[in-house]
Design a protein around this motif. Structure first.
Motif, mmCIF file in Angstrom:
data_model
loop_
_atom_site.group_PDB
_atom_site.id
_atom_site.type_symbol
_atom_site.label_atom_id
_atom_site.label_comp_id
_atom_site.label_asym_id
_atom_site.label_seq_id
_atom_site.Cartn_x
_atom_site.Cartn_y
_atom_site.Cartn_z
ATOM 1 N N THR A 287 4.245 -0.323 1.656
ATOM 2 C CA THR A 287 3.447 0.799 1.801
ATOM 3 C C THR A 287 3.949 1.738 0.802
ATOM 4 O O THR A 287 3.232 2.735 0.728
ATOM 5 C CB THR A 287 3.375 1.506 3.199
ATOM 6 N N LEU B 180 1.182 -7.030 5.021
ATOM 7 C CA LEU B 180 1.111 -5.960 5.950
ATOM 8 C C LEU B 180 0.478 -6.471 7.438
ATOM 9 O O LEU B 180 1.033 -6.017 8.372
ATOM 10 C CB LEU B 180 0.272 -4.845 5.334
ATOM 11 N N VAL C 88 -5.875 -1.352 7.742
ATOM 12 C CA VAL C 88 -5.138 -1.633 6.684
ATOM 13 C C VAL C 88 -5.818 -1.336 5.002
ATOM 14 O O VAL C 88 -5.542 -0.826 4.163
ATOM 15 C CB VAL C 88 -4.219 -2.734 6.310
ATOM 16 N N GLN D 51 -6.914 1.985 4.778
ATOM 17 C CA GLN D 51 -5.572 2.774 4.163
ATOM 18 C C GLN D 51 -5.388 2.604 2.571
ATOM 19 O O GLN D 51 -5.202 3.476 1.957
ATOM 20 C CB GLN D 51 -4.445 2.665 4.946
ATOM 21 N N ARG D 52 -5.592 1.371 2.432
ATOM 22 C CA ARG D 52 -5.438 0.905 0.873
ATOM 23 C C ARG D 52 -6.627 1.608 0.025
ATOM 24 O O ARG D 52 -6.229 2.174 -1.098
ATOM 25 C CB ARG D 52 -5.331 -0.549 0.615
ATOM 26 N N ALA E 116 3.827 2.346 8.788
ATOM 27 C CA ALA E 116 2.908 1.630 7.749
ATOM 28 C C ALA E 116 1.907 2.608 6.920
ATOM 29 O O ALA E 116 0.855 2.297 6.487
ATOM 30 C CB ALA E 116 2.102 0.449 7.954
ATOM 31 N N ARG F 272 -1.893 -6.837 1.368
ATOM 32 C CA ARG F 272 -2.651 -6.696 2.599
ATOM 33 C C ARG F 272 -2.276 -7.766 3.739
ATOM 34 O O ARG F 272 -2.172 -7.340 4.849
ATOM 35 C CB ARG F 272 -4.275 -6.510 2.346
ATOM 36 N N GLY G 276 -0.493 4.119 8.950
ATOM 37 C CA GLY G 276 -1.794 3.998 9.378
ATOM 38 C C GLY G 276 -2.163 5.118 10.068
ATOM 39 O O GLY G 276 -1.433 5.997 10.406
#
Length: 295
Positions: free
Chosen positions: A105, A164, A234, A237-238, A193, A161, A195
């Motif tokens: 992360t 993760l 995830v 978030q990315r 992470a 990803r 999130g």
């Protein structure tokens, strides 16, 4: 307001609170493995979080950054920050999982000293754990790159990803897995992470996967369901961090044209896109997981 800070912002606040000397935005950027612009963005959140605590974040040109306030108030805020932070790893397995999550992360990498402080272990232990983490990440086509006391993960975005998602699902306790299935945030560990830990967001993502089940006319296994929800979180978030997420043309050609499924918000729509193999088995992102019957 301190409880609403991200894991990195809480670490940055603790770092400033426990320092007797001044620092700079550039030094903070190096320490936390982010851009100077990101540090300045985080500092605004810290200023807001400190309102009403009797402490003040001071930033002056050519003088640096520091926090002003009475020692007793400073100690009270330190204790408050620690109380809302993710708990420290309790054993070697949990420590290595946490180490992998921290590296995955932080795209620009982290200093070994920072990793040691985060995991409450020595530099020697970090170096030893990195060997196993490197082997673990290697199964996803990722590698560790070291240099000048820092280490970072190198590899394709999609593989990052997938790693993760797998690590996050593995670290969730059975009760947390059930909570995600109900659309409830999994708890403070998730913030490691980067999130969201807001129930509303998880409820929306869970609703999306439920609608996918309805569209496909089948029920996913518990772990596949949770993995899909985590995968969505995830990915969001990315994307919010500025990463480009694409799908290869060959993969896109496998997706039939299906009606769009509307997200539980009128402003967002989600395409229902699934291959024949996905309809007949589990989602591709969940390959390798045991099949848990859903009740």
């Amino acid at each position: 307001m301190i409880a609403s800070l991200s894991d990195r912002q809480r670490k940055m606040l603790l770092f400033l609170l426990e320092r007797d000397t001044r620092t700079t935005a550039r030094q903070l950027a190096t320490r936390f493995g982010v851009a100077t612009r990101t540090v300045r963005y985080d500092l605004e959140y810290l200023r807001t979080a400190l309102k009403g605590t009797g402490l003040h974040l001071v930033a002056r040109p050519r003088s640096g950054l520091w926090i002003e306030g009475e020692p007793d108030r400073r100690e009270a805020v330190i204790n408050l920050v620690r109380s809302v932070s993710p708990p420290l790893p309790t054993d070697a397995v949990e420590r290595k999982h946490r180490l992998a999550l921290e590296l995955l992360t932080h795209d620009d990498g982290l200093a070994l000293t920072m990793l040691g402080e985060t995991l409450a272990c020595s530099r020697t232990t970090v170096l030893r754990d990195l060997e196993e983490v490197a082997r673990q990440l290697g199964t996803y086509g990722l590698r560790l790159e070291r240099g000048r006391g820092r280490v970072r993960v190198v590899g394709p975005e999609q593989e990052r990803r997938e790693a993760l998602v797998r690590l996050l699902v593995e670290t969730l306790e059975p009760e947390a897995l059930l909570q995600v299935g109900r659309g409830v945030a999994p708890g403070p560990h998730w913030e490691t992470a980067g999130g969201s830990n807001r129930d509303a967001g998880w409820a929306q993502l869970s609703a999306v996967v439920h609608r996918a089940e309805e569209a496909l006319g089948r029920k996913f296994t518990d772990e596949s369901f949770v993995s899909l929800v985590v995968h969505l979180e995830v990915t969001l978030q990315r994307l919010s961090a500025g990463h480009e997420i694409t799908m290869p043309a060959a993969r896109l050609s496998e997706c039939p044209t299906l009606p769009r499924a509307y997200y539980p918000s009128p402003a967002i729509t989600w395409p229902r896109c699934a291959s024949a193999s996905w309809r007949s088995a589990r989602a591709p992102c969940c390959s390798g997981f045991p099949a848990w019957p859903r009740t």
